[in-house]
Write a protein that holds these residues in place. Structure first.
Motif, PDB file in Angstrom:
ATOM      1  N   VAL A 235       0.851  -1.193   0.000  1.00 23.44           N
ATOM      2  CA  VAL A 235       0.000   0.000   0.000  1.00 23.44           C
ATOM      3  C   VAL A 235       0.883   1.237   0.000  1.00 23.44           C
ATOM      4  N   ALA A 236       0.763   2.001  -1.072  1.00 26.44           N
ATOM      5  CA  ALA A 236       1.472   3.289  -1.101  1.00 26.44           C
ATOM      6  C   ALA A 236       0.381   4.355  -0.952  1.00 26.44           C
ATOM      7  N   GLY A 237      -0.098   4.927  -2.061  1.00 28.27           N
ATOM      8  CA  GLY A 237      -1.182   5.910  -1.944  1.00 28.27           C
ATOM      9  C   GLY A 237      -2.561   5.273  -1.932  1.00 28.27           C
ATOM     10  N   ASN A 238      -2.618   4.015  -2.310  1.00 30.30           N
ATOM     11  CA  ASN A 238      -3.894   3.296  -2.479  1.00 30.30           C
ATOM     12  C   ASN A 238      -4.790   3.955  -3.531  1.00 30.30           C
ATOM     13  N   THR A 239      -4.203   4.748  -4.406  1.00 29.79           N
ATOM     14  CA  THR A 239      -5.040   5.432  -5.399  1.00 29.79           C
ATOM     15  C   THR A 239      -5.413   4.527  -6.566  1.00 29.79           C
ATOM     16  N   ALA A 240      -4.683   3.425  -6.731  1.00 28.75           N
ATOM     17  CA  ALA A 240      -5.034   2.511  -7.825  1.00 28.75           C
ATOM     18  C   ALA A 240      -6.469   2.009  -7.663  1.00 28.75           C
ATOM     19  N   GLY A 276      11.024   3.656  -6.014  1.00 29.17           N
ATOM     20  CA  GLY A 276       9.779   3.114  -6.552  1.00 29.17           C
ATOM     21  C   GLY A 276       8.554   3.850  -6.048  1.00 29.17           C
ATOM     22  N   ASN A 277       8.530   4.157  -4.749  1.00 28.35           N
ATOM     23  CA  ASN A 277       7.329   4.776  -4.215  1.00 28.35           C
ATOM     24  C   ASN A 277       7.463   6.277  -4.000  1.00 28.35           C
ATOM     25  N   VAL A 278       8.243   6.894  -4.847  1.00 28.42           N
ATOM     26  CA  VAL A 278       8.242   8.356  -4.908  1.00 28.42           C
ATOM     27  C   VAL A 278       6.885   8.772  -5.479  1.00 28.42           C
ATOM     28  N   GLY A 318      -0.322   9.190  -4.983  1.00 30.10           N
ATOM     29  CA  GLY A 318      -0.054   8.077  -5.900  1.00 30.10           C
ATOM     30  C   GLY A 318       1.429   8.044  -6.240  1.00 30.10           C
ATOM     31  N   THR A 319       1.955   6.837  -6.414  1.00 31.34           N
ATOM     32  CA  THR A 319       3.401   6.711  -6.635  1.00 31.34           C
ATOM     33  C   THR A 319       3.712   6.108  -8.006  1.00 31.34           C
ATOM     34  N   LEU A 320       4.992   6.224  -8.371  1.00 31.06           N
ATOM     35  CA  LEU A 320       5.419   5.709  -9.680  1.00 31.06           C
ATOM     36  C   LEU A 320       5.221   4.200  -9.742  1.00 31.06           C
ATOM     37  N   SER A 335      -1.323   3.928 -19.067  1.00 33.02           N
ATOM     38  CA  SER A 335      -0.462   4.622 -18.105  1.00 33.02           C
ATOM     39  C   SER A 335       0.403   5.684 -18.784  1.00 33.02           C
ATOM     40  N   ASP A 336       0.381   6.857 -18.203  1.00 31.53           N
ATOM     41  CA  ASP A 336       1.237   7.928 -18.732  1.00 31.53           C
ATOM     42  C   ASP A 336       2.659   7.790 -18.217  1.00 31.53           C
ATOM     43  N   VAL A 337       2.786   7.244 -17.012  1.00 29.57           N
ATOM     44  CA  VAL A 337       4.150   7.021 -16.502  1.00 29.57           C
ATOM     45  C   VAL A 337       4.828   6.008 -17.420  1.00 29.57           C
ATOM     46  N   VAL A 374       9.575  -6.500  -5.658  1.00 28.21           N
ATOM     47  CA  VAL A 374       9.377  -5.122  -5.202  1.00 28.21           C
ATOM     48  C   VAL A 374      10.071  -4.197  -6.185  1.00 28.21           C
ATOM     49  N   LEU A 375       9.276  -3.242  -6.667  1.00 34.48           N
ATOM     50  CA  LEU A 375       9.837  -2.287  -7.626  1.00 34.48           C
ATOM     51  C   LEU A 375      10.562  -1.202  -6.818  1.00 34.48           C
ATOM     52  N   GLY A 376      11.887  -1.255  -6.881  1.00 35.53           N
ATOM     53  CA  GLY A 376      12.670  -0.412  -5.986  1.00 35.53           C
ATOM     54  C   GLY A 376      12.949   0.970  -6.514  1.00 35.53           C
ATOM     55  N   TYR A 393       3.014  13.118 -25.531  1.00 32.91           N
ATOM     56  CA  TYR A 393       1.673  13.692 -25.730  1.00 32.91           C
ATOM     57  C   TYR A 393       0.645  12.897 -24.957  1.00 32.91           C
ATOM     58  N   LYS A 394      -0.356  13.622 -24.506  1.00 32.53           N
ATOM     59  CA  LYS A 394      -1.508  12.956 -23.906  1.00 32.53           C
ATOM     60  C   LYS A 394      -2.747  13.726 -24.361  1.00 32.53           C
ATOM     61  N   ILE A 395      -3.644  13.071 -25.008  1.00 33.04           N
ATOM     62  CA  ILE A 395      -4.846  13.753 -25.498  1.00 33.04           C
ATOM     63  C   ILE A 395      -6.041  13.228 -24.707  1.00 33.04           C
TER      64      ILE A 395
HETATM   65  C1  LIG Z   1      -8.829   9.721 -10.438  1.00 34.46           C
HETATM   66  C2  LIG Z   1      -7.587   9.099 -10.967  1.00 34.46           C
HETATM   67  C3  LIG Z   1      -7.115   9.491 -12.196  1.00 34.46           C
HETATM   68  C4  LIG Z   1      -5.961   8.918 -12.706  1.00 34.46           C
HETATM   69  N1  LIG Z   1      -5.517   9.322 -13.923  1.00 34.46           N
HETATM   70  C5  LIG Z   1      -4.383   8.769 -14.430  1.00 34.46           C
HETATM   71  C6  LIG Z   1      -3.878   9.175 -15.687  1.00 34.46           C
HETATM   72  O1  LIG Z   1      -4.435  10.064 -16.337  1.00 34.46           O
HETATM   73  N2  LIG Z   1      -2.750   8.586 -16.147  1.00 34.46           N
HETATM   74  C7  LIG Z   1      -2.108   7.621 -15.444  1.00 34.46           C
HETATM   75  O2  LIG Z   1      -1.090   7.120 -15.889  1.00 34.46           O
HETATM   76  N3  LIG Z   1      -2.564   7.219 -14.249  1.00 34.46           N
HETATM   77  C8  LIG Z   1      -3.676   7.759 -13.730  1.00 34.46           C
HETATM   78  N4  LIG Z   1      -4.137   7.357 -12.522  1.00 34.46           N
HETATM   79  C9  LIG Z   1      -3.421   6.280 -11.835  1.00 34.46           C
HETATM   80  C10 LIG Z   1      -2.496   6.799 -10.748  1.00 34.46           C
HETATM   81  O3  LIG Z   1      -1.346   7.326 -11.309  1.00 34.46           O
HETATM   82  C11 LIG Z   1      -2.194   5.619  -9.867  1.00 34.46           C
HETATM   83  O4  LIG Z   1      -3.395   5.337  -9.163  1.00 34.46           O
HETATM   84  C12 LIG Z   1      -1.103   5.810  -8.870  1.00 34.46           C
HETATM   85  O5  LIG Z   1       0.094   6.165  -9.472  1.00 34.46           O
HETATM   86  C13 LIG Z   1      -0.936   4.516  -8.096  1.00 34.46           C
HETATM   87  O6  LIG Z   1       0.015   4.704  -7.072  1.00 34.46           O
HETATM   88  P1  LIG Z   1      -0.270   4.302  -5.575  1.00 34.46           P
HETATM   89  O7  LIG Z   1       0.948   4.600  -4.846  1.00 34.46           O
HETATM   90  O8  LIG Z   1      -1.473   4.942  -5.079  1.00 34.46           O
HETATM   91  O9  LIG Z   1      -0.504   2.746  -5.716  1.00 34.46           O
HETATM   92  P2  LIG Z   1      -1.313   1.812  -4.742  1.00 34.46           P
HETATM   93  O10 LIG Z   1      -2.742   1.954  -5.053  1.00 34.46           O
HETATM   94  O11 LIG Z   1      -0.879   2.016  -3.370  1.00 34.46           O
HETATM   95  O12 LIG Z   1      -0.817   0.402  -5.253  1.00 34.46           O
HETATM   96  C14 LIG Z   1      -1.156  -0.077  -6.522  1.00 34.46           C
HETATM   97  C15 LIG Z   1      -0.492  -1.407  -6.812  1.00 34.46           C
HETATM   98  O13 LIG Z   1       0.902  -1.219  -6.872  1.00 34.46           O
HETATM   99  C16 LIG Z   1       1.582  -2.213  -6.119  1.00 34.46           C
HETATM  100  N5  LIG Z   1       2.805  -1.593  -5.627  1.00 34.46           N
HETATM  101  C17 LIG Z   1       2.918  -0.440  -4.925  1.00 34.46           C
HETATM  102  N6  LIG Z   1       4.207  -0.179  -4.675  1.00 34.46           N
HETATM  103  C18 LIG Z   1       4.923  -1.192  -5.206  1.00 34.46           C
HETATM  104  C19 LIG Z   1       6.304  -1.487  -5.264  1.00 34.46           C
HETATM  105  N7  LIG Z   1       7.215  -0.692  -4.734  1.00 34.46           N
HETATM  106  N8  LIG Z   1       6.686  -2.629  -5.878  1.00 34.46           N
HETATM  107  C20 LIG Z   1       5.781  -3.454  -6.436  1.00 34.46           C
HETATM  108  N9  LIG Z   1       4.463  -3.220  -6.413  1.00 34.46           N
HETATM  109  C21 LIG Z   1       4.037  -2.096  -5.814  1.00 34.46           C
HETATM  110  C22 LIG Z   1       0.607  -2.593  -5.047  1.00 34.46           C
HETATM  111  O14 LIG Z   1       0.851  -3.894  -4.569  1.00 34.46           O
HETATM  112  C23 LIG Z   1      -0.720  -2.451  -5.741  1.00 34.46           C
HETATM  113  O15 LIG Z   1      -1.070  -3.646  -6.389  1.00 34.46           O
HETATM  114  C24 LIG Z   1      -5.277   7.920 -11.978  1.00 34.46           C
HETATM  115  C25 LIG Z   1      -5.754   7.531 -10.733  1.00 34.46           C
HETATM  116  C26 LIG Z   1      -6.900   8.107 -10.233  1.00 34.46           C
HETATM  117  C27 LIG Z   1      -7.409   7.671  -8.901  1.00 34.46           C
END
Ligand SMILES: Cc1cc2nc3c(=O)[nH]c(=O)nc-3n(C[C@H](O)[C@H](O)[C@H](O)COP(=O)(O)OP(=O)(O)OC[C@H]3O[C@@H](n4cnc5c(N)ncnc54)[C@H](O)[C@@H]3O)c2cc1C
Ligand code: FES
Ligand code: FES
Length: 1265
Positions: A235-240, A276-278, A318-320, A335-337, A374-376, A393-395
């Motif tokens: 769990v990093a940002g849990n935004t996924a 990884g979790n920057v 949210g992290t990389l 993914s844009d990243v 683990v993605l370091g 580019y991102k459209i």
């Molecule tokens: C509203 C919204 C809009 C978005 N729009 C875009 C967009 O336009 N373009 C885009 O590219 N992305 C977009 N995203 C995605 C966003 O970039 C990701 O949700 C965010 O980067 C995930 O990072 P997190 O730290 O929250 O991951 P978490 O939700 O914490 O984890 C996600 C997954 O990553 C795994 N994980 C975490 N850290 C590691 C690690 N170090 N090694 C291995 N596995 C790991 C976890 O086990 C989990 O399965 C959007 C997200 C939201 C919510």
């Protein structure tokens, strides 16, 4: 393990084991601390209503970072050591308001106010993060994740930009104070809050585990605890979770936020290292620093690209690695990243254990299936700019906060510093197909070639379309568009980077992306001093408490801990009969209390009361044949909302084998001649007299206009709380029509109406969604409460609202015209069809569309014929949505006018001028508007611009409106006004509903004016079904006037009662003296009056808009450069509120016409766009850049209340002008593309896809010269 954190400065310690492992910060704040200023709606990071600020120490730098965060995504267990700030912590009425709260309120930035705390906290986070040093453009950029459906954003942006260091925004004098000091006092003890009121935590006995490693070694030790086959998550940002919902069977949660190795960053001479979790925000900060170093200049572009990922709160957390992991788990994720990093050949550091790391390419990491990797970190190489060229580019479908239609990254390595001959190339595209990233063929073709040589360019664009074969994956845009778009991006790259002399002048602007300058607005109106506070631009009564989060909404109401939460179980087979419903699996689920279906309904299975507008039964729960996909067939009651929603998916439904063909839209019904489904309703069926023979110069034409549906998108979800009390039910329902909801519940329960009592303080946005479509939730909650004899809370999820609830009536108009050479109409016919959904309730066809069709024109029985039909489809019954029917009717006629102008080769303004209704107000207004907006000059300038630019086009669109306000269903609006003799203060309770339209403020202004007391002495109390019994719906823009009129009647009555005393005491007597005397003489100081049918007759509201757009023909994206609106509000009761209504309605119209696309699976009838992830109302950067509103002055409405006119809906109709501006621009592109001159069918919505597919661009013809 205990978690320690503070909320608004007060410490908390909770035992992690006492809470469900996935408890969010939002749930904790609201349910356990009862801090309800932090709202929620989407629960996926897409709306911003839940934003709070989190401060925590960075594990590497030890610096305390303060960041806005989505509390709906932040897991409670990741808050160890964090300081959390919510809107309550910023300020309140007792302790003083924070400057952000004050400015937002005082600069008119709230309407329903549901979004306001989220905006305040996002701004607070931004200021803290940058220590107050923010620019206006930073501010304007930061609100992509905060949606507001009411205001149209302009006043919010003004308020927020006023904090910028370069602000030019004028701030009202009341707001220019330094931050007030304040202390939070406990409402119970009156002492400083000790944070001890939290409810006892809910014990969770499942076998899930949380870990908080502080090093990589500890992280692997935690991973060691994860048994084979057990699911875990880092769990990093849990935004996924906001993108793909987390699986429910995760047993191990490992918080990686405090692992220093995963958060480190460094800038070396030949590479950058990002742990990884920057977070994305931290990565962006590093990009800005690195971009100043040789070899890393490309980081500026990375910053720009990342700035378009998600929104500020998501990027803050949210992290990389989280982002790349989504891509690893879901290969289709755009993914844009990933796309930018892959183009840059970024390598990743991967740990299999704490001491072994591997360096891999991104693609090999994605393909690696080893468990527990683990993605370091990420290694970004240096690319010296004399040898390398990078762009990406991102459209997107709207300006911000949406995933890409297509994204791309290009890295060219030159053979030498002349930068002509390619040494190697990385050409990457995203959102094409999961197995397609690099265009291998191009990457092989380009080495050794002169990139800008015409032959190379020709070869690229002959080859590229063949290898780009996007997969069909609704609701993603069509493969055809994504293919052209991907090619266009590479073309854009070439146009932008080629030496100037190698690109034709007209093509150059095609290399640029649309750049949006700061937006601004201008509002003009008049006020009439003698009527003050009526006509005075006073602030909304509730503005400040809305901004501080003190204003409560239905879901903020506390209930006892034995309340249950509800969720609908829905049917999935349209047309089939339900044979059996088996809820046993759901009932076995921990926390589930009950399941009820149609057979449990004691009264009538109908969520509507029977009225002229709603004659047909709309079942609360499907009982026989399923009428539409996701029709509710029952309700689950459980101890938490999450459990209820999950358990609802476990109910097993067996259907009979009697499934039939289904019809999901108008075109299908018409094409297949399903005549039973076509109900002719429009009564105007006049036969046109035979038209005279065609004269020389006469023009004929025909066309079709299609306007799809629109989801209301209220920020406050459909919400009802039912509390059994004594032997009645207290119902707290977000409804626009108490009477309708009360009656529906009573009939459904089979109880007397007086045993259902509603109390409605305010509603967080209605727009028609809560007139009758609040009732399914209200009735289901009432059923649950009555069966279980305990409080029931029902807050519908966004998915459920979009799937099961009716939306705007979609429509189609088939029109034909015949006109003289000057454009004057000889004959216009309009056969229109409107999509009713599964029944004819709330029909707009004859009631609302037909009266709007003639608009401002001289359309009479001798030159105009309209025929309207409702089309019955297998969809939820359509409902009223802001300006229902009339927006469509006006759009049909305005479109015909444009088409006539196009076919006659005349200016659209001239065609309108010759067709105006003689004697209409528009005869004066239109020429004046054309002059003040410099229409003719600007049209010439635009035409010149269009000849000079091949890939950028501008257009100007005029729209006229005569909005018919129909008061024929306004039977009664009761009002009670009471005066307190103790201090002379006044209270009003009325039968209308405050939905953000300012009815309470206007009612108070009227009372203050008529009674002659200061406005501050007047309050408006919650509406209820005792003093507001039998009140009509709050809809149709008219309620403020009706309530105002009833308030005046009541105040007149009170004045009459007080008059003898005033006479006796003489003019020197104060208000208080008069009242005290009145009290002693038993004068009745409460008056109840009502608006009655006919008090205000029907009238029309005039309006004009002129919209200027600029299109990027290569991507289809647009900018709305300027909008002028002139609207007739009579003598506006409150010009600030009315300007806000005009701006908000217009921007909602922009969403309807441009971005809000609903997509259905035509086979099953299932909606595919059911979330913020895929449905896109306008955001803060989608509004007009230059937004000018004028309320027509010296313009009393002789029949209106105090000479005013309604403003809530009409301006939405004026947004149709944006389609005409688009048409203007697209026609120029088509002419350049060599297409024949033909009218293009643009409807709602006209998305970037529509623009590109209609502009005639041929990829094979892309060239630099
Ligand atoms: C509203 C919204 C809009 C978005 N729009 C875009 C967009 O336009 N373009 C885009 O590219 N992305 C977009 N995203 C995605 C966003 O970039 C990701 O949700 C965010 O980067 C995930 O990072 P997190 O730290 O929250 O991951 P978490 O939700 O914490 O984890 C996600 C997954 O990553 C795994 N994980 C975490 N850290 C590691 C690690 N170090 N090694 C291995 N596995 C790991 C976890 O086990 C989990 O399965 C959007 C997200 C939201 C919510
Ligand atoms: S509820 Fe959190 S962003 Fe919508
Ligand atoms: S004021 Fe923003 S959603 Fe209502």
């Amino acid at each position: 393990m205990s978690i320690r954190f503070s909320v608004n400065g007060f410490p908390y310690e909770v035992q992690a084991a006492d809470y469900a492992p996935d408890t969010t910060l939002n749930a904790f704040l609201r349910q356990h601390l009862h801090l309800t200023a932090t709202k929620y709606m989407c629960l996926e990071g897409g709306c911003g209503s839940c934003v709070c600020v989190i401060r925590r120490r960075h594990p590497v730098t030890q610096e305390v970072q303060s960041r806005a965060a989505n509390s709906c995504l932040t897991l409670l267990n990741t808050c160890d050591d964090a300081e959390i700030m919510t809107d309550e912590g910023l300020g309140n009425q007792q302790s003083g308001y924070h400057p952000i709260q004050k400015r937002l309120a005082q600069m008119n930035g709230t309407q329903c106010g549901y979004c306001s705390p989220g905006f305040v906290m996002n701004m607070y986070g931004l200021l803290e993060q940058h220590r107050g040093q923010v620019s206006m453009s930073q501010v304007e950029d930061a609100f992509g994740g905060n949606l507001c459906r009411c205001t149209g954003y302009r006043p919010i942006l003004d308020a927020m930009k006023s904090f910028a260091v370069d602000s030019t925004i004028e701030v009202p004098p009341e707001c220019v104070d330094i931050e007030d000091s304040f202390e939070l006092l406990c409402p119970r003890t009156g002492q400083a809050c000790k944070g001890s009121c939290s409810r006892p935590p809910l014990a969770d006995h499942d076998d899930s585990h949380w870990y908080w490693p502080k090093s990589l070694a500890e992280l692997f030790s935690a991973l060691g605890q994860v048994g084979n086959g057990d699911r875990y998550i880092l769990v990093a940002g849990n935004t996924a979770h906001g993108v793909y919902r987390r699986p429910r069977d995760i047993r191990h949660f490992i918080d990686v936020n405090m692992v220093p190795e995963l958060r480190q960053t460094s800038i070396e001479a030949d590479h950058l290292l990002l742990g990884g979790n920057v977070t994305l925000t931290d990565a962006m900060q590093l990009f800005l620093l690195a971009a100043k170093r040789p070899g890393f200049e490309y980081c500026n572009q990375l910053w720009r690209h990342f700035n378009l990922i998600a929104n500020v709160p998501v990027r803050n957390n949210g992290t990389l690695a989280g982002n790349i992991s989504i891509k690893k788990q879901h290969s289709e994720f755009p993914s844009d990243v990933f796309i930018t990093f892959e183009a840059l050949d970024v390598h990743v550091l991967v740990y299999d254990n704490p001491s072994t790391q591997r360096v891999m390419t991104l693609l090999s990491y994605l393909a690696d299936t080893s468990p527990k990797l683990v993605l370091g970190g990420f290694i970004l190489k240096a690319y010296p700019k004399d040898r390398f060229l990078f762009s990406s580019y991102k459209i997107l479908p709207r300006a911000q906060n949406v995933h890409a239609y297509v994204n791309a990254g290009f890295l060219i390595e030159w053979q030498n510093i002349q930068r002509r001959i390619v040494h190697s190339a990385r050409i990457c595209f995203g959102n094409i197909r999961p197995d397609y990233v690099h265009d291998d063929e191009l990457e092989q073709l380009l080495p050794g070639k002169d990139l800008y040589d015409p032959a190379t360019v020709a070869q690229i664009f002959q080859q590229l379309p063949a290898s780009l074969q996007p997969e069909e994956r609704p609701p993603e845009a069509s493969p055809e568009y994504r293919q052209i778009l991907a090619c266009s991006l590479l073309y854009k790259f070439l146009l932008a980077t080629a030496p100037k002399d190698r690109v034709r002048e007209r093509f150059r602007s095609g290399g640029l992306l649309l750049e949006r300058p700061l937006s601004s607005g201008n509002q003009s109106f008049e006020t009439i001093k003698k009527n003050y506070p009526v006509t005075q631009p006073v602030l909304k009564l509730e503005g400040l408490i809305q901004c501080s989060g003190e204003a409560s909404y239905m879901n903020d109401l506390l209930t006892s801990s034995n309340a249950v939460y509800c969720a609908f179980v829905t049917a999935k087979r349209v047309g089939a009969s339900i044979e059996q419903i088996d809820p046993s699996a759901a009932l076995q689920c921990k926390g589930v209390v009950a399941f009820y279906s149609a057979r449990d309904i004691p009264g009538v299975n109908n969520f509507l009361t029977v009225t002229v507008q709603t004659p047909e039964v709309d079942e609360l729960f499907a009982a026989g044949q399923v009428k539409y996909y996701d029709q509710p067939l029952g309700v689950i009651a459980a101890l938490s909302q999450d459990v209820a929603v999950y358990a609802a998916t476990l109910v097993v439904v067996t259907y009979a084998r009697d499934q039939r063909r289904i019809f999901t839209n108008i075109n299908q019904v018409l094409a297949e001649k399903e005549n039973d489904r076509i109900k002719l309703l429009g009564k105007e069926e006049k036969h046109l007299p035979k038209s005279p023979p065609l004269a020389p110069g006469d023009v004929m034409g025909r066309g079709i206009l299609e306007l799809e549906s629109q989801y209301h998108f209220t920020m406050e979800p459909q919400t009802t709380i039912v509390v059994p009390l004594d032997n009645i039910f207290q119902v707290y329902c977000a409804t626009q029509w108490m009477d309708g909801t009360q009656g529906a519940i009573a009939h459904m329960l089979g109880v007397s109406v007086n045993s259902i009592q509603l109390n409605v303080k305010r509603v967080g946005g209605g727009y028609g969604a809560k007139v009758t479509r609040c009732n399914p939730v209200a009735c289901a909650a009432a059923l649950v409460a009555s069966k279980l004899k305990r409080p029931a809370r029902f807050v519908q999820t966004i998915e459920s609202m979009m799937e099961s609830n009716g939306k705007r009536w979609a429509c189609r108009s088939d029109y034909e015209f015949r006109v003289r050479a000057n454009g004057s109409i000889i004959m216009l016919t309009n056969n229109y069809y409107e999509d009713a959904g599964c029944n004819l309730n709330e029909s707009v066809v004859d009631f609302l569309t037909l009266p709007a069709l003639r608009n401002v024109y001289n359309l009479t029985d001798s030159n105009f014929r309209a025929r309207g039909s409702a089309i019955v489809t297998d969809a939820p019954s359509s409902t009223w949505c802001r300006a229902p029917g009339s927006a469509e009717g006006i759009a049909m006629t305005e479109t015909a006018m444009e088409h006539i102008a196009f076919s006659s080769q005349l200016d659209p303004a001239d065609v309108r001028l010759v067709n105006l209704q003689p004697g209409s107000k528009m005869v004066q207004l239109l020429p004046r508007f054309l002059a003040t907006t410099e229409y003719r000059k600007r049209r010439e300038q635009i035409n010149l611009f269009n000849t000079q630019n091949r890939w950028r086009k501008r257009g100007l669109g005029l729209a006229l409106m005569s909005f018919p306000l129909n008061t024929s269903i306004a039977y009664t609006y009761p009002v009670t006004v009471a005066i307190y003799h103790e201090d002379g203060s006044v209270v009003i309770s009325h039968g209308g509903i405050e939905i953000g339209q300012g009815v309470n403020t206007k009612a108070a202004q009227v009372a203050a004016f008529v009674l002659g007391v200061p406005l501050e002495q007047v309050r408006v109390e919650a509406s209820n079904t005792v003093s507001g019994a039998n009140s009509m719906l709050t809809a149709n823009s008219m309620t403020s006037e009706m309530i105002g009129l009833a308030v005046r009647k009541a105040c007149d009555t009170l004045n009459k009662r007080l008059e003898p005393l005033k006479q006796r005491l003489g003019s020197q007597a104060t208000w208080l003296q008069v009242l005290q005397a009145a009290y002693l003489e038993s004068v009745f100081l409460i008056a109840t009056e009502s608006y009655k049918l006919g008090d205000i007759p029907n009238y029309n509201i005039f309006g004009l808009s002129l919209t200027e757009v600029e299109l990027d023909i290569l991507t289809g994206n647009h900018l709305i450069r300027r909008v002028d609106i002139l609207e007739d509000a009579g003598e506006s009761l409150n010009p600030l509120i009315d300007v806000g209504q005009v701006e908000g309605a217009f921007v909602m119209g922009l969403g309807y016409y441009l971005t809000e696309l609903l997509i259905y699976d035509r086979q099953t009838g299932r909606i595919l766009t059911n979330r913020t992830w895929n449905y896109h109302p306008p955001g803060a950067k989608d509004i007009p850049i230059d937004f000018r509103i004028e309320l027509l002055q010296k313009n009393p409405n002789p029949v209106g209340f105090m000479r005013s006119k309604a403003t809530g809906e009409p301006a939405l109709c004026l947004a149709v002008g944006v389609l005409f501006a688009m048409q203007h621009a697209i026609q120029s592109a088509r002419a350049d593309a060599g297409l024949p001159r033909e009218w293009v069918r643009l409807g709602a919505p006209t998305t970037p896809e529509t623009v590109v597919l209609n502009s005639g661009s041929q990829v094979e013809a892309f060239a630099l010269q």
